[in-house]
Design a protein around this motif. Structure first.
Motif, PDB file in Angstrom:
ATOM      1  N   UNK A 117       0.829  -1.207   0.000  1.00  0.00           N
ATOM      2  CA  UNK A 117       0.000   0.000   0.000  1.00  0.00           C
ATOM      3  C   UNK A 117       0.859   1.252   0.000  1.00  0.00           C
ATOM      4  N   UNK A 118       0.228   2.314  -0.439  1.00  0.00           N
ATOM      5  CA  UNK A 118       0.808   3.650  -0.392  1.00  0.00           C
ATOM      6  C   UNK A 118      -0.355   4.591  -0.116  1.00  0.00           C
ATOM      7  N   UNK A 119      -0.052   5.766   0.418  1.00  0.00           N
ATOM      8  CA  UNK A 119      -1.149   6.696   0.684  1.00  0.00           C
ATOM      9  C   UNK A 119      -0.692   8.134   0.539  1.00  0.00           C
ATOM     10  N   UNK A 120      -1.664   9.009   0.394  1.00  0.00           N
ATOM     11  CA  UNK A 120      -1.406  10.438   0.253  1.00  0.00           C
ATOM     12  C   UNK A 120      -2.425  11.191   1.089  1.00  0.00           C
ATOM     13  N   UNK A 121      -1.950  12.082   1.965  1.00  0.00           N
ATOM     14  CA  UNK A 121      -2.845  12.877   2.802  1.00  0.00           C
ATOM     15  C   UNK A 121      -3.650  13.817   1.908  1.00  0.00           C
TER      16      UNK A 121
END
Length: 596
Positions: free
Chosen positions: A470-474
């Motif tokens: 997974x990866x995420x961006x605020x």
């Protein structure tokens, strides 16, 4: 050295795909390091990096390589691969014209592979796709090649190089491809000096060391310099490049990557992203910098021995010299005494900092449950930021409460899709998009950050047998119906165990925590109630039974009345202990809450 013979590039990939091993081979092939000094993971200077096999900080190094009778200067920047340290990657890419995108031939494209590739594309860099670990029998070159073509639109007629960073197979060909594909820097040698600060750290003898890329102009040892953001003058102590140790040089020319020993004692004065220029002939326009790193996870740290509070603050001040993303403030807890509330970029960042505090500064610490930042609008109209449950105002004072949301990217083999959707939907997630790339699926969710830091990553790895990433961006903040869940031990509130939870799941969460605490809090000489409360309402309770002491063991004979007298006295004593007794809560209790 001419500007046309300079190549500035980074190695980017998902965590554990072989970046640092590849840099080791580069250093060997270019003879940048003497054989006697060579060791595995050479650019990972921190012991934690070496032990865990992960890169935490970017690391630049200059190498020289001769091809077709031309001597080239190769400035390589090794980058982290974990999502918590994406900020380090973005800074590295700003000092480069190209990047090697490294993909594990046994695992294929992962979420952070895509995230780092998109960062490179946004920075308008030349990307060289490379498949690593071809020495392993489980490597599937054809499948990974197809993934690169489908997900990142690499041309089908482009030859994607396959290498083994471990054995060195085809690594020389990769260096030649770097020289062929990546363009030289485009700066203007005759323009006023502009040097981009892409990293900084503190040296006890030389002050703040600024890692820079000279975009325009040049720097000489005798030059008078200044920082453009705050016009701070720089007393140039030393000029040079990374080899990877510091090597002095009389000049840094346009396009070169090197360092400046500023002599400044405060690392906050040399902000990453600032522009260094000449004091006599300054540039008029600063270079585009970076956004300030913003902490997203907050945790309170308390010394086990109250006398170590000052040592804890001093240790954090020293770590902050080399970690600009670290922020902290003093707090006090009736249960745990004086401590600090620290902001981190993610859970791994928090784990690394805590381990460094314990190992490098010999501190015994208690860490509380991690939380995210909430935005509160009061009925009075005022707004405030909340970074711990204990500072949440009373419900009747709150008009709105907002929590941070992220865009969550999950990349998984298709066979795990059902289980992943099931565990994700349970955490207030909203599916935005779903794309298939052969036998792999990319899921995009709108997701509460608070759910991510409470065990979601471990659950994802469990249901996907470790293959999903997974990866995420605020993104932004969204209103939420959340409440403060208080934990009471022996009818006294333990503030560090409090948490902000969604109202609908407060009772279930309370039962989980109470059950976990009952297992780890040691038994006392008196009965101890453990409760989860919402305001004045008790949602869950467990009772820790008293530890029974055999007070009659010392009797030798006699009638029953002697025993009854001792037991009655013991009962009266336990009643008093229950009323005035203090329960010691071990570190394992906080860990138990964290894992629930």
């Amino acid at each position: 050295m001419s500007q046309d013979s300079i190549r500035n590039f980074a190695v980017i990939s998902h965590i554990d795909h072989g970046k640092t091993t590849l840099t080791d081979r580069f250093l060997e092939i270019t003879n940048s390091i003497a054989d006697r000094s060579m060791k595995d993971r050479l650019l990972d200077s921190n012991p934690i990096e070496r032990e865990r096999g992960i890169t935490i900080k970017l690391a630049p190094v200059r190498m020289n390589y001769t091809q077709s009778a031309t001597r080239y200067t190769l400035n390589l920047i090794d980058t982290p691969g974990h999502v918590d340290f994406s900020y380090e990657v973005s800074r590295s890419l700003a000092a480069c014209e190209g990047a090697i995108l490294l993909v594990d031939g046994t695992q294929g494209i992962q979420a952070q592979t895509l995230a780092n590739a998109y960062l490179a594309i946004e920075s308008d860099l030349t990307i060289i796709p490379v498949i690593n670990k071809v020495d392993l029998s489980s490597a599937d070159i054809d499948s990974v090649t197809q993934q690169l073509q489908q997900t990142l639109s690499f041309a089908k007629d482009e030859r994607i190089l396959s290498i083994s960073a471990k054995t060195g197979k085809n690594v020389s060909q990769l260096l030649e491809k770097v020289i062929e594909k990546i363009p030289p820097p485009k700066g203007k040698p005759t323009a006023p000096l502009r040097a981009l600060v892409f990293n900084s750290y503190f040296d006890q003898h030389k002050g703040v060391i600024a890692a820079v890329k000279v975009v325009d102009g040049s720097i000489s040892q005798s030059d008078k310099l200044k920082l453009m953001a705050n016009s701070t003058p720089i007393n140039l102590r030393q000029l040079g490049y990374f080899a990877p140790h510091l090597v002095s040089s009389q000049k840094l020319k346009t396009g070169e990557v090197g360092f400046i020993a500023t002599g400044l004692k405060d690392v906050s004065q040399v902000k990453v992203g600032d522009t260094i220029t000449s004091d006599k002939e300054p540039a008029t326009l600063a270079l585009a910098g970076y956004n300030e790193p913003k902490p997203v996870v907050f945790m309170e740290l308390y010394p086990l021995d109250g006398k170590d509070f000052t040592a804890l603050k001093d240790a954090l001040e020293k770590l902050k010299l080399n970690d600009a993303a670290l922020v902290f403030e003093s707090v006090n807890s009736p249960a745990l005494g004086n401590g600090v509330r620290v902001g981190f970029l993610g859970l791994l960042h928090a784990e690394i900092v805590q381990e460094r505090l314990e190992r490098e500064f010999t501190l015994d610490l208690i860490a509380t449950t991690p939380t995210v930042k909430h935005l509160v609008t009061l009925t009075s109209g005022k707004s405030q930021e909340i970074t711990s449950a204990s500072s949440l105002p009373e419900p009747n004072q709150i008009a709105t409460l907002k929590e941070p949301f992220i865009t969550l990217y999950i990349l998984t083999p298709a066979k795990y899709l059902g289980d992943i959707i099931t565990i994700t939907q349970k955490r207030r997630a909203k599916l935005i998009d779903q794309k298939y790339y052969g036998n792999r699926v990319k899921l995009i969710y709108r997701f509460p950050l608070a759910e991510l830091i409470t065990g979601y990553y471990d659950e994802l790895k469990s249901v996907s047998s470790g293959f999903a990433s997974l990866d995420y961006q605020i993104e932004d903040y969204q209103q939420v119906d959340a409440v403060k869940l208080s934990i009471l031990v022996n009818k006294l509130e333990v503030k560090p165990l409090a948490s902000i939870v969604v109202r609908s799941s407060a009772e279930a969460r309370g039962r989980q925590i109470v059950s976990a605490l009952k297992e780890v809090i040691p038994k006392q000489q008196f009965e101890v109630p453990i409760q989860a409360a919402l305001g004045g309402k008790i949602l869950a309770r467990a009772t820790l039974k008293a530890l029974r002491k055999d007070v009659t063991a010392k009797l030798y004979g006699g009638d029953q009345t002697r025993k009854d007298k001792l037991l009655k006295k013991q009962k009266k004593g336990k009643k008093r202990m229950k009323r005035f007794g203090k329960v010691e809560i071990p570190q394992s209790a906080f860990l138990a809450v964290l894992k629930k």
